[in-house]
Design a protein around this motif. Sequence first.
Motif, PDB file in Angstrom:
ATOM      1  N   TYR A 243       0.815  -1.226   0.000  1.00  0.00           N
ATOM      2  CA  TYR A 243       0.000   0.000   0.000  1.00  0.00           C
ATOM      3  C   TYR A 243       0.844   1.270   0.000  1.00  0.00           C
ATOM      4  N   GLY A 244       2.126   1.159   0.330  1.00  0.00           N
ATOM      5  CA  GLY A 244       2.982   2.332   0.435  1.00  0.00           C
ATOM      6  C   GLY A 244       3.640   2.388   1.805  1.00  0.00           C
ATOM      7  N   HIS A 246       3.164   4.699   4.361  1.00  0.00           N
ATOM      8  CA  HIS A 246       2.303   5.049   5.492  1.00  0.00           C
ATOM      9  C   HIS A 246       0.880   4.492   5.371  1.00  0.00           C
ATOM     10  N   TRP A 247       0.449   4.227   4.160  1.00  0.00           N
ATOM     11  CA  TRP A 247      -0.939   3.789   3.926  1.00  0.00           C
ATOM     12  C   TRP A 247      -1.129   2.358   4.427  1.00  0.00           C
ATOM     13  N   ARG A 302      10.377   7.122  -4.172  1.00  0.00           N
ATOM     14  CA  ARG A 302       9.510   7.581  -3.068  1.00  0.00           C
ATOM     15  C   ARG A 302      10.122   8.836  -2.449  1.00  0.00           C
ATOM     16  N   LYS A 308       5.343   8.229  -1.894  1.00  0.00           N
ATOM     17  CA  LYS A 308       5.613   7.207  -0.881  1.00  0.00           C
ATOM     18  C   LYS A 308       4.406   6.288  -0.663  1.00  0.00           C
ATOM     19  N   ASN A 309       3.218   6.811  -0.946  1.00  0.00           N
ATOM     20  CA  ASN A 309       1.992   6.032  -0.714  1.00  0.00           C
ATOM     21  C   ASN A 309       1.183   5.851  -1.993  1.00  0.00           C
TER      22      ASN A 309
END
Length: 500
Positions: A243-244, A246-247, A302, A308-309
């Motif tokens: 998901y990335g 942070h996600w 990223r 990044k997400n």
Amino acid sequence: MASSNATSYKQLKEDFVSGLSGGSVSEINYVASVASIAIVLWSVLQSRQSFFKPYTPLSFAADFVLNVCAILLAITLYSSTPLILYGLILAPALVVYALPANSHDHKKKPKLPPSATSRANDGGNAGLGLLSIKPFLTHYRGSMLVATCLAILAVDFRLFPRRFAKVETWGTSFMDVGVGSFVFSAGVVAARPVLKERAEGRTMPLPQRLLYSMRHSMPLLVLGVVRLLSVKGLDYAEHVTEYGVHWNFFFTLGLLPPFVAIFQSALKVVPSFATLTILLGVGYQVLLESTSLKAFILLAPRTDLISKNREGICSFVGYVAIFLAGQDAGMYMLPRRINPNRTTTPGTQRNTLLLVMFVWTSIWSFLYVAVTNPVYGAGLDVSRRLANLPYVLWIVAFNNASILAHCLIDTIFFPAFYNATDARSEKEAYETATSRVLRAYNRNGLAVFLLANLLTGLVNMTVPTLDVGPVPTMGILVGYAAVLTGVAVGLDAYDISIKL
């Protein structure tokens, strides 16, 4: 030195779930169908022998073995031989079915009082509300939750086949279908308020609908933040390309209601949720193929919050499409009367529902084949990471077929449920026709899923899962399943519903 060992073990765990390519759709179907096969045996025991009524400790044990342990066996010890597991479950079902039925044979049509006879002839549910809780939907949702909760821990052990774990970019796997099914089933339930609105002849204004949806979203978004902080704070192994950075899945679930509320406004110009699903899925696929979006998702460095997400943000479009398809299914599955003609009997209504479900399953399956077949179709590959059009169609076709199978079992073994003429008799028929374990999972699904995530984290922090042999692995997984099931059934026994 200890810190170095911890880092290398964390890297081993991340490598263990990375770079995978999945397995075949047919194998996934065989393994997933074990849940339906187990319900066949459960239904035979209940309809022929009233085995689960009254619900004794022995009944609970049998319920747990059939509807939880059978799924666990399918994804571990019998993962390569699901047909043998079919035989082990169906053999006793045939034996029990051959035995004389007891006096509480639930296939018999209940005797109706004179006042109810006219109502039965007029559709059988004049005194009941617009919507009903269908046994087959409870079994479908309950089995899906059980499989999801088992897989999120089992995947960390070597006994769980790597082809069942989430694929890196292209391909299909058991866990990939689980993620999409969770969203689809949420969509089915989300059809309830829409149906009530239409029945009352009112339309909620968009600002009010957004406010209502955000109230449902906040707890899930909070859980997403808590999971993010926990994973980062505890230096927990994570699969970034899922998901990335942070996600996580809770963010996806939490953001679905407000976005779907916005799309609902499009129903003024678009005929159905199914049409919305196709338009959204095709539009997203066109963007992937005709712009640099696909390259951005798969290859971009990223460098900022969006990049990044990018997997979680971009795949969200596909999950919205899946959710809308679930709502479309709920629009004809949840109403008590699929056919507004008041002169039809409950049996006719039930058969009409089966026919409609079969037609929709065929449509979605045809679209999936048309998009993915390399010879006769477009030849596109499924990608859960992108949540592209092939993935959306696969999930929707799979879930429609699964619900159809559960509905067929329900129709064969418990036709009396559809003859109920008042709320009390319908509730009794519903409880007779549904597994207590699956009913409990269905009732507090998100709360049980949250507990499963917490227990998965606890096990991974205390047990070196990569070094555990087959016997201890099964012991841990059965114990974990027993705790989850005990909590779910306990909440149900005390009539507690935790709304998240």
